[in-house]
Design a protein around this motif. Structure first.
Motif, PDB file in Angstrom:
ATOM      1  N   THR A 163     -11.127  -5.839  -5.990  1.00 37.49           N
ATOM      2  CA  THR A 163     -10.374  -5.528  -4.776  1.00 37.49           C
ATOM      3  C   THR A 163      -9.399  -6.656  -4.460  1.00 37.49           C
ATOM      4  O   THR A 163      -9.785  -7.827  -4.432  1.00 37.49           O
ATOM      5  CB  THR A 163     -11.335  -5.323  -3.595  1.00 37.49           C
ATOM      6  OG1 THR A 163     -12.247  -4.281  -3.921  1.00 37.49           O
ATOM      7  CG2 THR A 163     -10.576  -4.954  -2.340  1.00 37.49           C
ATOM      8  N   HIS A 170       0.836  -1.209   0.000  1.00 34.57           N
ATOM      9  CA  HIS A 170       0.000   0.000   0.000  1.00 34.57           C
ATOM     10  C   HIS A 170       0.874   1.263   0.000  1.00 34.57           C
ATOM     11  O   HIS A 170       0.400   2.361   0.249  1.00 34.57           O
ATOM     12  CB  HIS A 170      -0.874  -0.019   1.264  1.00 34.57           C
ATOM     13  CG  HIS A 170      -2.177   0.689   1.162  1.00 34.57           C
ATOM     14  ND1 HIS A 170      -2.337   1.897   0.509  1.00 34.57           N
ATOM     15  CD2 HIS A 170      -3.410   0.376   1.653  1.00 34.57           C
ATOM     16  CE1 HIS A 170      -3.598   2.286   0.609  1.00 34.57           C
ATOM     17  NE2 HIS A 170      -4.272   1.375   1.298  1.00 34.57           N
ATOM     18  N   LEU A 204      -7.071  -3.059  -2.469  1.00 35.36           N
ATOM     19  CA  LEU A 204      -6.425  -2.264  -3.513  1.00 35.36           C
ATOM     20  C   LEU A 204      -6.859  -2.740  -4.897  1.00 35.36           C
ATOM     21  O   LEU A 204      -7.256  -3.901  -5.070  1.00 35.36           O
ATOM     22  CB  LEU A 204      -4.893  -2.393  -3.407  1.00 35.36           C
ATOM     23  CG  LEU A 204      -4.245  -2.002  -2.072  1.00 35.36           C
ATOM     24  CD1 LEU A 204      -2.798  -2.464  -2.035  1.00 35.36           C
ATOM     25  CD2 LEU A 204      -4.336  -0.499  -1.863  1.00 35.36           C
ATOM     26  N   GLY A 230     -12.913   0.571   0.515  1.00 33.60           N
ATOM     27  CA  GLY A 230     -12.169  -0.045  -0.576  1.00 33.60           C
ATOM     28  C   GLY A 230     -12.618  -1.453  -0.915  1.00 33.60           C
ATOM     29  O   GLY A 230     -12.222  -2.005  -1.950  1.00 33.60           O
ATOM     30  N   THR A 273       0.285   4.655  -3.029  1.00 33.82           N
ATOM     31  CA  THR A 273      -1.101   4.957  -3.383  1.00 33.82           C
ATOM     32  C   THR A 273      -1.371   6.429  -3.107  1.00 33.82           C
ATOM     33  O   THR A 273      -0.737   7.026  -2.236  1.00 33.82           O
ATOM     34  CB  THR A 273      -2.093   4.098  -2.572  1.00 33.82           C
ATOM     35  OG1 THR A 273      -1.882   4.330  -1.165  1.00 33.82           O
ATOM     36  CG2 THR A 273      -1.903   2.621  -2.865  1.00 33.82           C
ATOM     37  N   SER A 326      -7.605   3.546   1.452  1.00 35.72           N
ATOM     38  CA  SER A 326      -8.539   2.433   1.254  1.00 35.72           C
ATOM     39  C   SER A 326      -9.645   2.404   2.295  1.00 35.72           C
ATOM     40  O   SER A 326     -10.616   1.656   2.140  1.00 35.72           O
ATOM     41  CB  SER A 326      -7.779   1.096   1.269  1.00 35.72           C
ATOM     42  OG  SER A 326      -6.983   0.978   2.424  1.00 35.72           O
ATOM     43  N   PRO A 357      -7.977   2.376  -3.666  1.00 35.63           N
ATOM     44  CA  PRO A 357      -6.766   2.968  -4.242  1.00 35.63           C
ATOM     45  C   PRO A 357      -6.222   2.127  -5.402  1.00 35.63           C
ATOM     46  O   PRO A 357      -6.348   0.902  -5.415  1.00 35.63           O
ATOM     47  CB  PRO A 357      -5.771   2.966  -3.073  1.00 35.63           C
ATOM     48  CG  PRO A 357      -6.605   2.757  -1.850  1.00 35.63           C
ATOM     49  CD  PRO A 357      -7.757   1.907  -2.290  1.00 35.63           C
ATOM     50  N   VAL A 381      -2.985   0.791  -7.551  1.00 31.82           N
ATOM     51  CA  VAL A 381      -1.540   0.554  -7.586  1.00 31.82           C
ATOM     52  C   VAL A 381      -1.209   0.272  -9.043  1.00 31.82           C
ATOM     53  O   VAL A 381      -1.429  -0.840  -9.545  1.00 31.82           O
ATOM     54  CB  VAL A 381      -1.132  -0.633  -6.694  1.00 31.82           C
ATOM     55  CG1 VAL A 381       0.383  -0.841  -6.750  1.00 31.82           C
ATOM     56  CG2 VAL A 381      -1.577  -0.409  -5.261  1.00 31.82           C
TER      57      VAL A 381
END
Length: 978
Positions: free
Chosen positions: A271, A215, A260, A302, A218, A222, A227, A229
């Motif tokens: 996700t 993470h 993410l 998220g 980002t 979240s 977010p 990546v």
């Protein structure tokens, strides 16, 4: 020898192999097929098996109604674990006990404890944030911290910690990870994360590294959204997932999956925590992780799936445990329905449930015992934990600029101002600076006006060193980390206009908002702002310890990752707790008790005690009041009349320096340096014997009594109550002496009789002579010489003669109410009559100063003439002056210094001087006013006792009768751990 049957060997090999965990495998795996695990699994219904995979959240800060509601949910749904949020230690543990009591199988209790339990539980040790830990070079400290996390969590009844953060923070603007990461260097992050995790595992607590697959780069949080990546698979392998791969290979128990969007791993945009490609495909299969997997909080924005469905998808993805389940019934029902629809099999649920039960078996929940809440907060704050915290903070200090200014030395040449940029009052940083030298403090708030700053700039022109602390920096990037324009302008102006050192208390990334700070003479990054960090930063500046921290992140082109200069300590004092020096603080409380007994018994109205061990001030406390009126409490900055301690802190250091310079020979005749003795009975007195108090000199001469008339009044030819040219020597507030009487005093001394034979007789007579001798040999005023060569360089700026000239009377400790010579209460004027007749400047008495400054001078002696980066006296000379000179003559004395009684170690405490345990190499001196200083090189121990036992009268002998100083001294030795 009997031959072992081959079948036995085969069985033994099988049993050992059955329980063996491969190197790098999570330790709980050994219990997957444990009998207790299998038994519990067999007892569970399908719903209960599913519930074992769920973690419910509780809030001990809330009221009893909240607890009752949570208790009902736990009783009804029987979750596998709970996540504890905010609360105090005792209440949290009581709730945990009640929740455990409601469960058929003990709960796995978890917490988010990235910087220890304190992240969620108040009144516990606040360890440094990960960014600060990323700067530390000694990883064993980080391991010790992790182990202490485990110890503390177990005290609370918590078995699992959702920590460490293993994200590589490559985005300085990261709104959620940022300072919570060990930095941007993947190897540093990986190693630090493992040290924390291993420490917890070795303590028997489950670590969970987060937030897989990473993470750290980002732009969004979240908790609020999903977010992105955006990196390639190659980049993810090389950076983001590197620490998790490392941790997997090392054998970490748990990894947390993040919410993410990672297109390189799952192009669908699903996700990551709910993606089978990410959890099973990447983490399990490609990386080869064998431990348990838990989701981040499933209620976060998220997740982007409905409650119930989210939990199911997380399990299908490969997670074993779902964190922060908002509706247990809905989640269990959704999973059960999916089983009926063949989306997930009972075997999958059983396998995950077996993992959870194995975790519980590993943390010994098969033998669950309720948490003991008695003294819990005290146990959680045990001194050993505080010692580790101190070591971590010191290890994190990062020096980014040092233009020959750190550590700060040559204090006699400096006029120092400190400025708190962003504070609202004198900070702990500024208060600690005061321990090292005289510093004038200023505060510029974040809301200060341009005019406020302009006025302060004018004041700073009077100083040749400005120490500026940048404070109130926010942890996250929004709003420029809280940096204000006035802070930026003040920093810029100070850099341009002043010789300056800056200490930055905050997120290192925020340095980018200070344009020219790189041009300061000194710059230290301390990473966060709290009382202890501020105090330790101040100590670093003056060399109490060295620094070797490395910047864990890149700020900009000026300050890059792994920047950091090494700075050596210079053996100045550090200020810490007893345990850091190997002293038991509980045993040391006996000192408090003895000090209070002295007050209760009226041995003195108040006192002060300072103890240093191995150059670390571990105890400095004040007791009682300045007088028996109990109006003004004793304070650390009080100025005491040192009485005869003057002998070893005034003339003696000068004499030792002059010995080093070959200007004094202790084996020469004293008459060589005091020619007035030539032709007298003292012509052949040897200086060594004089300093050792066995030169046959009288103990004392009461000069003032010779001036009394037949009626007992003072001779008006010698004394007057008003000053004039003829009576210019000030004796006290209302008494003045004719300067010509000095010659009569010296003549009396020269003509005084000698004792019949050489034996130990404590005499102060020669100490009247040393100031003039020192002036003759140095060509300098005696007091000026001492201040320039010793007191000011040591930072001992309160040491002075005639305290009334330099300090407000309310700061000075009063001595006697003199009803026979000066007929007034003495405060700021020397108590000793003879020294008073020397205009307050004598070698036998007359020095005043604070307890802390006396300690500096004695610590210099204890360190064989070295302190704060400077050698004042050679080690050989210190050794010579502090050794016993004439033991064969039953004389315990050194040269000037007092020594323990001969065979003191054989004495009972009531007959000892000083403590029975003091070494033969120890030395010191006492003062008539109730002062005492003693140094023990063998034990690295310094003991200072300050009182005004002569107030209101010298007839008070209780300090001696109660043996307070010796009893206290022995109590200190008794508190030193082996």
């Amino acid at each position: 020898m009997k031959r072992i049957p081959s079948l036995y060997i085969l069985v033994l090999w099988f049993l050992l192999g059955f329980t063996k965990v491969e190197a790098g495998e999570p330790p709980f795996l050994v219990y997957r097929n444990d009998p207790w695990v299998t038994e519990q699994l067999g007892k569970l219904s399908l719903e209960e098996k599913i519930a074992q995979l769920m973690v419910y959240t509780v809030y001990p800060t809330q009221n009893e109604a909240s607890k009752s509601a949570a208790l009902e949910v736990i009783k009804t749904s029987q979750p596998g674990g709970i996540l504890v949020m905010q609360g105090d230690p005792a209440k949290t543990s009581r709730w945990i006990n009640e929740f455990q009591n409601a469960c058929n199988i003990p709960l796995l209790v978890a917490v988010d404890g990235e910087w220890g339990p304190a992240m969620r539980i108040d009144s516990t040790i606040n360890y440094p944030y990960a960014q600060a830990l990323g700067a530390i070079q000694d990883t064993t400290l980080v391991y010790q911290m992790g182990k202490e996390f485990g110890e503390q969590l177990k005290m609370l009844g918590i078995q699992m910690n959702f920590a460490p953060v293993a994200d590589v923070n490559t985005n300085p603007g990261n709104p959620v990870i940022n300072f919570r990461s060990f930095g941007e260097d993947k190897q540093n992050v990986a190693v630090k994360a493992w040290m924390v995790a291993k420490g917890m595992q070795d303590a028997g607590v489950l670590p969970v590294a987060k937030h897989f697959p990473g993470h750290g780069d980002t732009k969004t949080d979240s908790h609020k959204t999903l977010p992105l990546v955006p990196h390639s698979k190659e980049r993810l392998d090389n950076i983001e997932s590197y620490p998790f791969r490392y941790l997997s290979e090392k054998g970490i128990s748990g990894i947390m999956t993040a919410h993410l969007n990672v297109p390189a791993l799952d192009p669908s945009g699903k996700t990551s925590s709910l993606s089978k490609k990410v959890v099973t495909g990447y983490l399990r299969n490609e990386i080869g992780f064998k431990g348990f997997v838990v989701t981040d909080a499933i209620n976060m924005k998220g997740v982007q799936a409905e409650p119930g469905r989210a939990e199911l998808e997380a399990l299908l993805a490969g997670n074993d445990i779902i964190e922060f389940v908002p509706d247990l019934k809905k989640a269990v029902s959704a999973v059960k329905l999916a089983m009926e629809n063949n989306e997930i099999s009972e075997q999958q649920i059983d396998d995950k449930c077996r993992t959870v039960l194995a975790l519980k078996r590993w943390v010994n929940l098969n033998q669950y015992q309720p948490t003991v809440t008695a003294d819990l907060t005290d146990r959680l704050n045990a001194p050993k934990f505080e010692v580790t915290r101190r070591k971590l903070i010191k290890g994190s200090m990062t020096v980014l600029k040092n233009n020959n200014i750190l550590p700060i030395e040559n204090l006699e040449n400096l006029k120092i101002a400190s400025v708190s940029l962003g504070g609202d009052k004198n900070s702990g940083f500024q208060q600690m600076l005061d321990n090292y030298t005289e510093v004038e403090h200023f505060v510029l708030s974040k809301e200060a006006s341009e005019r406020d700053w302009a006025n302060l700039r004018i004041k700073l022109e009077n100083y040749n060193l400005v120490i500026a602390s940048i404070e109130d920096i926010h942890r996250y990037p929004s709003g420029k980390y809280g940096v204000t324009e006035i802070q930026q302008k003040a920093v810029s102006d100070i850099v341009n206009e002043c010789n300056s050192v800056f200490v930055f208390f905050g997120n290192a990334y925020a340095l980018k908002h200070f344009d020219n700070i790189q041009h300061a003479k000194g710059l230290v990054v301390a990473y966060q702002e709290n009382q202890l960090t501020q105090e330790l930063a101040a100590q670093l500046l003056f060399g109490a310890y060295g620094a070797n921290g490395k910047l864990p992140v890149t700020v900009d082109e000026r300050f890059k990752v792994n920047d950091g200069l090494k700075v050596e300590g210079n053996r100045s004092f550090s200020y810490t707790i007893p345990e850091e020096a190997g002293v038991n603080s509980k045993k040391l409380l006996v000192v408090d008790t003895i000090a209070r007994i002295g007050i209760e018994e009226k041995a003195y109205p108040g006192c002060q005690v300072l103890i240093a061990k191995d150059g670390q001030v571990i105890y400095h406390k004040c007791f009682g009041y300045l007088t028996y009126n109990e109006e003004v409490p004793v304070q650390k900055n009080n100025i005491y009349d040192w009485a005869s301690i003057t002998k070893v802190t005034g003339p003696l250091p000068a004499i030792m320096k002059l010995v080093d310079e070959k200007k004094i020979d202790v084996d020469a005749k004293l008459s060589k340096y005091w020619p007035e003795f030539i032709g007298s009975n003292k012509e052949n007195l040897v200086l060594r014997e004089v300093l050792a108090h066995q030169a046959r000199l009288q103990a004392y001469i009461s000069f003032w009594t010779a001036t009394r008339t037949k009626t007992g009044e003072l001779d008006r030819h010698v004394f007057r109550h008003e000053p004039s040219d003829e009576f210019s020597v000030r004796i006290s507030d209302k008494l003045y002496m004719a300067p010509g009487y000095y010659a009569a005093m010296m003549d009396t001394l020269v003509r005084s009789k000698l004792l019949p034979r050489k034996k130990y007789t404590y005499s102060g007579l020669s100490f009247y002579l040393y100031p003039k001798i020192i002036e003759n040999l140095t060509g300098s005023d005696y007091e000026t010489y001492l201040k320039n060569n010793f007191y000011r360089p040591l930072g001992a700026t309160t040491i002075t003669y005639n305290a009334y000239k330099h300090f407000p009377l309310k700061q000075i400790v009063p001595t006697e109410i003199d009803d026979f010579f000066r007929h007034e209460a003495l405060c700021g004027f020397v108590h000793d009559e003879g020294a008073a007749m020397m205009a307050g400047v004598s070698g036998n008495a007359g020095l005043f100063g604070s307890t802390n400054d006396l300690a500096k001078l004695f610590q210099m002696y204890l360190q064989k003439g070295y302190f704060g980066g400077r050698r004042y006296i050679s080690e050989a000379t210190i050794n010579e002056f502090t050794r016993i000179q004439y033991p064969e003559n039953k004389n315990r004395r050194g040269l000037g210094f007092d020594k323990p009684l001969i065979d003191n170690e054989k004495n009972a405490i009531e007959d000892a001087y000083p403590a029975v345990s003091s070494s033969k190499s120890s030395f010191g001196h006492s003062g008539f006013t109730g002062t005492f200083a003693w140094a023990d090189p063998e034990n690295g121990l310094l003991y200072i006792f300050m009182s005004n036992r002569v107030h209101p009268t010298r007839e008070n002998q209780k300090l001696y009768q109660l043996n307070i100083r010796t009893e206290m001294h022995q109590a200190i030795y008794n508190s030193i751990e082996n």
